[in-house]
Design a protein around this motif. Sequence first.
Motif, PDB file in Angstrom:
ATOM      1  N   LEU A   4       0.827  -1.203   0.000  1.00  0.00           N
ATOM      2  CA  LEU A   4       0.000   0.000   0.000  1.00  0.00           C
ATOM      3  C   LEU A   4       0.860   1.251   0.000  1.00  0.00           C
ATOM      4  CD1 LEU A   4      -2.972   0.924   0.083  1.00  0.00           C
ATOM      5  CD2 LEU A   4      -2.764   1.074   2.565  1.00  0.00           C
ATOM      6  N   ASN A   5       1.979   1.198   0.691  1.00  0.00           N
ATOM      7  CA  ASN A   5       2.904   2.330   0.734  1.00  0.00           C
ATOM      8  C   ASN A   5       3.583   2.556  -0.610  1.00  0.00           C
ATOM      9  OD1 ASN A   5       3.970   4.299   2.742  1.00  0.00           O
ATOM     10  ND2 ASN A   5       5.935   3.451   2.116  1.00  0.00           N
ATOM     11  N   GLN A   6       3.581   1.521  -1.475  1.00  0.00           N
ATOM     12  CA  GLN A   6       4.136   1.630  -2.823  1.00  0.00           C
ATOM     13  C   GLN A   6       3.065   1.994  -3.848  1.00  0.00           C
ATOM     14  OE1 GLN A   6       7.543   1.074  -3.817  1.00  0.00           O
ATOM     15  NE2 GLN A   6       7.706   1.438  -1.619  1.00  0.00           N
ATOM     16  N   ASN A   7       1.905   2.458  -3.354  1.00  0.00           N
ATOM     17  CA  ASN A   7       0.781   2.869  -4.207  1.00  0.00           C
ATOM     18  C   ASN A   7       0.185   1.713  -5.000  1.00  0.00           C
ATOM     19  OD1 ASN A   7       0.916   5.662  -3.452  1.00  0.00           O
ATOM     20  ND2 ASN A   7       2.691   5.877  -4.819  1.00  0.00           N
ATOM     21  N   VAL A   8       0.371   0.492  -4.519  1.00  0.00           N
ATOM     22  CA  VAL A   8      -0.313  -0.653  -5.102  1.00  0.00           C
ATOM     23  C   VAL A   8      -1.754  -0.623  -4.618  1.00  0.00           C
ATOM     24  CG1 VAL A   8      -0.392  -3.184  -5.165  1.00  0.00           C
ATOM     25  CG2 VAL A   8       1.804  -2.005  -5.199  1.00  0.00           C
ATOM     26  N   SER A   9      -2.695  -0.966  -5.470  1.00  0.00           N
ATOM     27  CA  SER A   9      -4.101  -0.921  -5.088  1.00  0.00           C
ATOM     28  C   SER A   9      -4.372  -1.865  -3.917  1.00  0.00           C
ATOM     29  CB  SER A   9      -4.989  -1.306  -6.277  1.00  0.00           C
ATOM     30  OG  SER A   9      -4.855  -2.687  -6.576  1.00  0.00           O
ATOM     31  N   LYS A  10      -5.405  -1.544  -3.150  1.00  0.00           N
ATOM     32  CA  LYS A  10      -5.730  -2.350  -1.965  1.00  0.00           C
ATOM     33  C   LYS A  10      -6.059  -3.789  -2.343  1.00  0.00           C
ATOM     34  CE  LYS A  10      -7.602   1.626   0.557  1.00  0.00           C
ATOM     35  NZ  LYS A  10      -8.812   2.207   1.174  1.00  0.00           N
ATOM     36  N   VAL A  11      -6.832  -3.957  -3.404  1.00  0.00           N
ATOM     37  CA  VAL A  11      -7.227  -5.301  -3.830  1.00  0.00           C
ATOM     38  C   VAL A  11      -6.004  -6.106  -4.271  1.00  0.00           C
ATOM     39  CG1 VAL A  11      -8.565  -6.641  -5.508  1.00  0.00           C
ATOM     40  CG2 VAL A  11      -9.552  -4.593  -4.471  1.00  0.00           C
ATOM     41  N   LYS A  12      -5.117  -5.467  -5.038  1.00  0.00           N
ATOM     42  CA  LYS A  12      -3.911  -6.151  -5.497  1.00  0.00           C
ATOM     43  C   LYS A  12      -3.005  -6.503  -4.319  1.00  0.00           C
ATOM     44  CE  LYS A  12      -0.195  -5.857  -8.911  1.00  0.00           C
ATOM     45  NZ  LYS A  12       0.438  -5.014  -9.970  1.00  0.00           N
ATOM     46  N   ALA A  13      -2.897  -5.594  -3.345  1.00  0.00           N
ATOM     47  CA  ALA A  13      -2.088  -5.858  -2.161  1.00  0.00           C
ATOM     48  C   ALA A  13      -2.646  -7.056  -1.390  1.00  0.00           C
ATOM     49  CB  ALA A  13      -2.059  -4.626  -1.256  1.00  0.00           C
ATOM     50  N   LEU A  14      -3.973  -7.119  -1.281  1.00  0.00           N
ATOM     51  CA  LEU A  14      -4.614  -8.236  -0.589  1.00  0.00           C
ATOM     52  C   LEU A  14      -4.359  -9.553  -1.321  1.00  0.00           C
ATOM     53  CD1 LEU A  14      -6.516  -9.387   1.583  1.00  0.00           C
ATOM     54  CD2 LEU A  14      -8.439  -8.749   0.109  1.00  0.00           C
ATOM     55  N   LEU A  15      -4.457  -9.526  -2.651  1.00  0.00           N
ATOM     56  CA  LEU A  15      -4.250 -10.741  -3.445  1.00  0.00           C
ATOM     57  C   LEU A  15      -2.804 -11.235  -3.340  1.00  0.00           C
ATOM     58  CD1 LEU A  15      -6.299  -9.948  -6.687  1.00  0.00           C
ATOM     59  CD2 LEU A  15      -6.870 -11.596  -4.887  1.00  0.00           C
ATOM     60  N   ILE A  16      -1.836 -10.320  -3.412  1.00  0.00           N
ATOM     61  CA  ILE A  16      -0.423 -10.707  -3.319  1.00  0.00           C
ATOM     62  C   ILE A  16      -0.131 -11.302  -1.947  1.00  0.00           C
ATOM     63  CG2 ILE A  16       1.946  -9.849  -3.279  1.00  0.00           C
ATOM     64  CD1 ILE A  16       1.122  -7.801  -5.411  1.00  0.00           C
ATOM     65  N   ALA A  17      -0.646 -10.649  -0.893  1.00  0.00           N
ATOM     66  CA  ALA A  17      -0.447 -11.162   0.459  1.00  0.00           C
ATOM     67  C   ALA A  17      -1.051 -12.554   0.604  1.00  0.00           C
ATOM     68  CB  ALA A  17      -1.064 -10.209   1.478  1.00  0.00           C
ATOM     69  N   THR A  18      -2.237 -12.745   0.043  1.00  0.00           N
ATOM     70  CA  THR A  18      -2.896 -14.053   0.118  1.00  0.00           C
ATOM     71  C   THR A  18      -2.099 -15.119  -0.608  1.00  0.00           C
ATOM     72  OG1 THR A  18      -5.072 -12.972   0.230  1.00  0.00           O
ATOM     73  CG2 THR A  18      -5.031 -15.311  -0.369  1.00  0.00           C
ATOM     74  N   MET A  19      -1.529 -14.768  -1.755  1.00  0.00           N
ATOM     75  CA  MET A  19      -0.760 -15.741  -2.539  1.00  0.00           C
ATOM     76  C   MET A  19       0.502 -16.186  -1.817  1.00  0.00           C
ATOM     77  SD  MET A  19      -2.469 -16.553  -5.113  1.00  0.00           S
ATOM     78  CE  MET A  19      -1.203 -17.504  -5.940  1.00  0.00           C
ATOM     79  N   THR A  20       1.116 -15.285  -1.032  1.00  0.00           N
ATOM     80  CA  THR A  20       2.320 -15.699  -0.291  1.00  0.00           C
ATOM     81  C   THR A  20       1.995 -16.778   0.733  1.00  0.00           C
ATOM     82  OG1 THR A  20       2.083 -13.975   1.408  1.00  0.00           O
ATOM     83  CG2 THR A  20       3.365 -13.412  -0.555  1.00  0.00           C
ATOM     84  N   GLY A  21       0.764 -16.772   1.230  1.00  0.00           N
ATOM     85  CA  GLY A  21       0.354 -17.810   2.176  1.00  0.00           C
ATOM     86  C   GLY A  21      -0.184 -19.044   1.486  1.00  0.00           C
ATOM     87  N   ALA A  22      -0.734 -18.869   0.279  1.00  0.00           N
ATOM     88  CA  ALA A  22      -1.345 -19.993  -0.439  1.00  0.00           C
ATOM     89  C   ALA A  22      -0.342 -21.088  -0.778  1.00  0.00           C
ATOM     90  CB  ALA A  22      -2.024 -19.489  -1.716  1.00  0.00           C
ATOM     91  N   VAL A  23       0.953 -20.749  -0.820  1.00  0.00           N
ATOM     92  CA  VAL A  23       1.963 -21.769  -1.106  1.00  0.00           C
ATOM     93  C   VAL A  23       1.963 -22.860  -0.038  1.00  0.00           C
ATOM     94  CG1 VAL A  23       3.437 -20.152  -2.376  1.00  0.00           C
ATOM     95  CG2 VAL A  23       3.808 -20.484   0.078  1.00  0.00           C
ATOM     96  N   GLU A  24       1.464 -22.526   1.152  1.00  0.00           N
ATOM     97  CA  GLU A  24       1.403 -23.519   2.225  1.00  0.00           C
ATOM     98  C   GLU A  24       0.446 -24.666   1.889  1.00  0.00           C
ATOM     99  OE1 GLU A  24       0.737 -22.159   6.151  1.00  0.00           O
ATOM    100  OE2 GLU A  24       2.376 -20.713   6.128  1.00  0.00           O
ATOM    101  N   ILE A  25      -0.532 -24.400   1.040  1.00  0.00           N
ATOM    102  CA  ILE A  25      -1.477 -25.455   0.670  1.00  0.00           C
ATOM    103  C   ILE A  25      -0.742 -26.570  -0.065  1.00  0.00           C
ATOM    104  CG2 ILE A  25      -3.524 -25.993  -0.697  1.00  0.00           C
ATOM    105  CD1 ILE A  25      -4.486 -23.145  -0.212  1.00  0.00           C
ATOM    106  N   ILE A  26       0.148 -26.186  -0.978  1.00  0.00           N
ATOM    107  CA  ILE A  26       0.905 -27.173  -1.750  1.00  0.00           C
ATOM    108  C   ILE A  26       1.808 -27.992  -0.845  1.00  0.00           C
ATOM    109  CG2 ILE A  26       2.577 -27.495  -3.618  1.00  0.00           C
ATOM    110  CD1 ILE A  26       1.554 -24.847  -4.799  1.00  0.00           C
ATOM    111  N   THR A  27       2.615 -27.302  -0.037  1.00  0.00           N
ATOM    112  CA  THR A  27       3.544 -28.027   0.837  1.00  0.00           C
ATOM    113  C   THR A  27       2.803 -28.752   1.963  1.00  0.00           C
ATOM    114  OG1 THR A  27       3.959 -26.018   2.141  1.00  0.00           O
ATOM    115  CG2 THR A  27       5.479 -26.500   0.343  1.00  0.00           C
ATOM    116  N   GLY A  28       1.657 -28.197   2.357  1.00  0.00           N
ATOM    117  CA  GLY A  28       0.863 -28.853   3.384  1.00  0.00           C
ATOM    118  C   GLY A  28       0.342 -30.203   2.921  1.00  0.00           C
TER     119      GLY A  28
END
Length: 242
Positions: A154-178
């Motif tokens: 958000l501090n880099q002027n990335v849209s709120k929705v895009k910031a939320l999606l990127i943050a979610t994707m960093t956690g989604a990798v746990e599904i694969i390894t899980g």
Amino acid sequence: MQEAFLGIFISAMATGLGALPILFLNKISPRLKGTLLGYASGVMIAATTFSLIPEALHMSNLYVLSFGLLLGIFVLSMIDSKTANMNLKNSRITTNIDRKTLIVIVAVTLHNLPEGLSVGVSYGAGQEGLGLIIALAIGLQNAPEGFLIAIYLLNQNVSKVKALLIATMTGAVEIITGFAGYFLASYVQGIVSYGLSFAAGAMLFVIYKELIPDSQEEEEKFPTYAFAIGLISMLVLTQKFG
């Protein structure tokens, strides 16, 4: 099996859940950013030193912990040095994302890989209640990590929705390894301690190298208190639910 899949999914998605408050924030002022980073640093240092490191020690020994920890720091240091001279502004993938933000995203993603593995192995081990406890503990750690990524974006002027999606994707990798950990529990259990140690090293690098210095840019008092409050908050949650 259904309980394991649900636990792995919820634990992984906690990263995106933690980033949800970003939807209700506008442009973050430098003072507020410093305070939030101080709080996030406290939460993450507590999660690393009182959860990841003890768990790795419990599963292995000091030699394994030291190796994994130093390897995590080394890998993040190499990534940091390699991206220092990159022109990220002209990259299609990282448009408007600076080097520090990219390092945080990479660190959290790498950090989440062995965490997902540990959740899967915990369910696959067949010990009643173990999987739920580990999934809850990892989920508690993931939420502030998602919020942290969203703050930087958000501090880099990335849209709120895009910031939320990127943050979610960093956690989604746990599904694969899980899932990998669940189905291959008897084969991969021995490497989980290395993975957790690596995750601890990667996170310590980011906290020391990026988060704490960034939190102190504008002022020191509020971020310092926020750091202490974040650390205490994570200790309370860990003691109550972990």
